[in-house]
Design a protein around this motif. Sequence first.
Motif, PDB file in Angstrom:
ATOM      1  N   GLY A  44       0.786  -1.226   0.000  1.00  0.00           N
ATOM      2  CA  GLY A  44       0.000   0.000   0.000  1.00  0.00           C
ATOM      3  C   GLY A  44       0.815   1.271   0.000  1.00  0.00           C
ATOM      4  O   GLY A  44       0.336   2.320   0.428  1.00  0.00           O
ATOM      5  N   THR A  45       2.054   1.185  -0.485  1.00  0.00           N
ATOM      6  CA  THR A  45       2.903   2.374  -0.503  1.00  0.00           C
ATOM      7  C   THR A  45       3.633   2.473  -1.839  1.00  0.00           C
ATOM      8  O   THR A  45       3.398   1.684  -2.739  1.00  0.00           O
ATOM      9  CB  THR A  45       3.878   2.371   0.692  1.00  0.00           C
ATOM     10  N   THR A  46       4.530   3.450  -1.929  1.00  0.00           N
ATOM     11  CA  THR A  46       5.246   3.709  -3.180  1.00  0.00           C
ATOM     12  C   THR A  46       6.744   3.775  -2.926  1.00  0.00           C
ATOM     13  O   THR A  46       7.195   3.992  -1.791  1.00  0.00           O
ATOM     14  CB  THR A  46       4.819   5.059  -3.784  1.00  0.00           C
ATOM     15  N   ALA A  47       7.512   3.642  -4.003  1.00  0.00           N
ATOM     16  CA  ALA A  47       8.968   3.786  -3.899  1.00  0.00           C
ATOM     17  C   ALA A  47       9.326   5.197  -3.460  1.00  0.00           C
ATOM     18  O   ALA A  47      10.275   5.390  -2.691  1.00  0.00           O
ATOM     19  CB  ALA A  47       9.628   3.456  -5.239  1.00  0.00           C
ATOM     20  N   GLU A  48       8.576   6.175  -3.922  1.00  0.00           N
ATOM     21  CA  GLU A  48       8.856   7.561  -3.543  1.00  0.00           C
ATOM     22  C   GLU A  48       8.795   7.747  -2.026  1.00  0.00           C
ATOM     23  O   GLU A  48       9.668   8.374  -1.435  1.00  0.00           O
ATOM     24  CB  GLU A  48       7.871   8.526  -4.232  1.00  0.00           C
ATOM     25  N   ARG A  49       7.784   7.168  -1.407  1.00  0.00           N
ATOM     26  CA  ARG A  49       7.673   7.295   0.051  1.00  0.00           C
ATOM     27  C   ARG A  49       8.749   6.477   0.750  1.00  0.00           C
ATOM     28  O   ARG A  49       9.362   6.930   1.712  1.00  0.00           O
ATOM     29  CB  ARG A  49       6.286   6.864   0.525  1.00  0.00           C
ATOM     30  N   ALA A  50       8.989   5.272   0.262  1.00  0.00           N
ATOM     31  CA  ALA A  50       9.976   4.395   0.900  1.00  0.00           C
ATOM     32  C   ALA A  50      11.386   4.967   0.812  1.00  0.00           C
ATOM     33  O   ALA A  50      12.213   4.683   1.676  1.00  0.00           O
ATOM     34  CB  ALA A  50       9.916   3.007   0.273  1.00  0.00           C
ATOM     35  N   GLN A  51      11.669   5.758  -0.210  1.00  0.00           N
ATOM     36  CA  GLN A  51      12.984   6.390  -0.328  1.00  0.00           C
ATOM     37  C   GLN A  51      13.172   7.485   0.713  1.00  0.00           C
ATOM     38  O   GLN A  51      14.297   7.837   1.036  1.00  0.00           O
ATOM     39  CB  GLN A  51      13.172   6.992  -1.713  1.00  0.00           C
ATOM     40  N   GLN A  52      12.090   8.036   1.209  1.00  0.00           N
ATOM     41  CA  GLN A  52      12.161   9.185   2.100  1.00  0.00           C
ATOM     42  C   GLN A  52      12.140   8.839   3.584  1.00  0.00           C
ATOM     43  O   GLN A  52      12.593   9.637   4.403  1.00  0.00           O
ATOM     44  CB  GLN A  52      11.009  10.156   1.801  1.00  0.00           C
ATOM     45  N   GLU A  53      11.592   7.664   3.934  1.00  0.00           N
ATOM     46  CA  GLU A  53      11.455   7.361   5.356  1.00  0.00           C
ATOM     47  C   GLU A  53      11.287   5.863   5.602  1.00  0.00           C
ATOM     48  O   GLU A  53      10.856   5.124   4.728  1.00  0.00           O
ATOM     49  CB  GLU A  53      10.263   8.110   5.955  1.00  0.00           C
ATOM     50  N   LEU A  54      11.648   5.457   6.802  1.00  0.00           N
ATOM     51  CA  LEU A  54      11.392   4.104   7.275  1.00  0.00           C
ATOM     52  C   LEU A  54       9.883   3.924   7.342  1.00  0.00           C
ATOM     53  O   LEU A  54       9.166   4.851   7.731  1.00  0.00           O
ATOM     54  CB  LEU A  54      11.996   3.939   8.677  1.00  0.00           C
ATOM     55  N   LEU A  55       9.392   2.762   6.947  1.00  0.00           N
ATOM     56  CA  LEU A  55       7.952   2.515   6.963  1.00  0.00           C
ATOM     57  C   LEU A  55       7.617   1.305   7.824  1.00  0.00           C
ATOM     58  O   LEU A  55       8.331   0.299   7.800  1.00  0.00           O
ATOM     59  CB  LEU A  55       7.425   2.271   5.540  1.00  0.00           C
ATOM     60  N   TRP A  56       6.547   1.409   8.561  1.00  0.00           N
ATOM     61  CA  TRP A  56       5.984   0.313   9.342  1.00  0.00           C
ATOM     62  C   TRP A  56       4.582   0.078   8.790  1.00  0.00           C
ATOM     63  O   TRP A  56       3.749   0.984   8.794  1.00  0.00           O
ATOM     64  CB  TRP A  56       5.913   0.684  10.818  1.00  0.00           C
ATOM     65  N   VAL A  57       4.335  -1.126   8.306  1.00  0.00           N
ATOM     66  CA  VAL A  57       3.018  -1.474   7.774  1.00  0.00           C
ATOM     67  C   VAL A  57       2.414  -2.502   8.721  1.00  0.00           C
ATOM     68  O   VAL A  57       2.919  -3.622   8.839  1.00  0.00           O
ATOM     69  CB  VAL A  57       3.112  -2.033   6.336  1.00  0.00           C
ATOM     70  N   ASP A  58       1.347  -2.093   9.405  1.00  0.00           N
ATOM     71  CA  ASP A  58       0.659  -3.010  10.320  1.00  0.00           C
ATOM     72  C   ASP A  58      -0.007  -4.130   9.539  1.00  0.00           C
ATOM     73  O   ASP A  58      -0.236  -4.012   8.332  1.00  0.00           O
ATOM     74  CB  ASP A  58      -0.419  -2.263  11.116  1.00  0.00           C
ATOM     75  N   GLY A  59      -0.351  -5.179  10.229  1.00  0.00           N
ATOM     76  CA  GLY A  59      -1.041  -6.300   9.606  1.00  0.00           C
ATOM     77  C   GLY A  59      -2.350  -5.905   8.942  1.00  0.00           C
ATOM     78  O   GLY A  59      -2.779  -6.535   7.990  1.00  0.00           O
ATOM     79  N   ASP A  60      -2.972  -4.811   9.439  1.00  0.00           N
ATOM     80  CA  ASP A  60      -4.229  -4.356   8.838  1.00  0.00           C
ATOM     81  C   ASP A  60      -4.009  -3.379   7.679  1.00  0.00           C
ATOM     82  O   ASP A  60      -4.967  -2.862   7.115  1.00  0.00           O
ATOM     83  CB  ASP A  60      -5.136  -3.723   9.894  1.00  0.00           C
ATOM     84  N   GLY A  61      -2.724  -3.120   7.329  1.00  0.00           N
ATOM     85  CA  GLY A  61      -2.414  -2.240   6.214  1.00  0.00           C
ATOM     86  C   GLY A  61      -2.161  -0.796   6.588  1.00  0.00           C
ATOM     87  O   GLY A  61      -1.805   0.014   5.733  1.00  0.00           O
ATOM     88  N   THR A  62      -2.334  -0.432   7.855  1.00  0.00           N
ATOM     89  CA  THR A  62      -2.050   0.928   8.295  1.00  0.00           C
ATOM     90  C   THR A  62      -0.551   1.189   8.184  1.00  0.00           C
ATOM     91  O   THR A  62       0.261   0.373   8.642  1.00  0.00           O
ATOM     92  CB  THR A  62      -2.501   1.142   9.756  1.00  0.00           C
ATOM     93  N   ILE A  63      -0.192   2.322   7.572  1.00  0.00           N
ATOM     94  CA  ILE A  63       1.218   2.647   7.347  1.00  0.00           C
ATOM     95  C   ILE A  63       1.633   3.812   8.227  1.00  0.00           C
ATOM     96  O   ILE A  63       0.957   4.844   8.271  1.00  0.00           O
ATOM     97  CB  ILE A  63       1.476   2.994   5.869  1.00  0.00           C
ATOM     98  N   SER A  64       2.754   3.621   8.927  1.00  0.00           N
ATOM     99  CA  SER A  64       3.385   4.690   9.702  1.00  0.00           C
ATOM    100  C   SER A  64       4.756   4.928   9.094  1.00  0.00           C
ATOM    101  O   SER A  64       5.426   3.974   8.686  1.00  0.00           O
ATOM    102  CB  SER A  64       3.543   4.283  11.168  1.00  0.00           C
ATOM    103  N   GLY A  65       5.169   6.180   9.045  1.00  0.00           N
ATOM    104  CA  GLY A  65       6.472   6.491   8.480  1.00  0.00           C
ATOM    105  C   GLY A  65       7.318   7.327   9.412  1.00  0.00           C
ATOM    106  O   GLY A  65       6.808   7.997  10.315  1.00  0.00           O
ATOM    107  N   GLY A  66       8.630   7.262   9.218  1.00  0.00           N
ATOM    108  CA  GLY A  66       9.556   8.092   9.977  1.00  0.00           C
ATOM    109  C   GLY A  66       9.566   7.752  11.452  1.00  0.00           C
ATOM    110  O   GLY A  66       9.651   6.592  11.854  1.00  0.00           O
TER     111      GLY A  66
END
Length: 126
Positions: A44-66
């Motif tokens: 549920g994310t993009t390379a653009e976002r992943a290049q900018q920050e560490l990402l945590w994707v919960d089992g339910d798909g909720t994404i937290s960054g930085g």
Amino acid sequence: MPTPTLVFDGDCAFCTSAVGVARRVPPADVTVVAWQFADLAALGTTAERAQQELLWVDGDGTISGGAAAVARLLRAAGLPLSVLGVLISLPPLRWVAPPVYRLVAANRHRLPGGTPACRMPPRDAV
């Protein structure tokens, strides 16, 4: 429910070293993957976002960054680190953590283990 996923920059030596430490922190049941090898669309994310920050994707798909992703990782690690994760999620640390995270991310090529490959891409380049 799927396990949470930690997505990091596999081209950055500093990030890879930091994630190496995170992998040894029990008892978190977390999938750890470099964004370069992850199915980002499925997460549920993009390379653009992943290049900018560490990402945590919960089992339910909720994404937290930085800084929020760091807090989620620490909370999943169990005691005593989960206490630090909770503290980072509460004021006033919640207000301070994002600028500190951005400062570290912007200078990760200067930190121990960092290399020129760790330099963040300019925001307009992604």
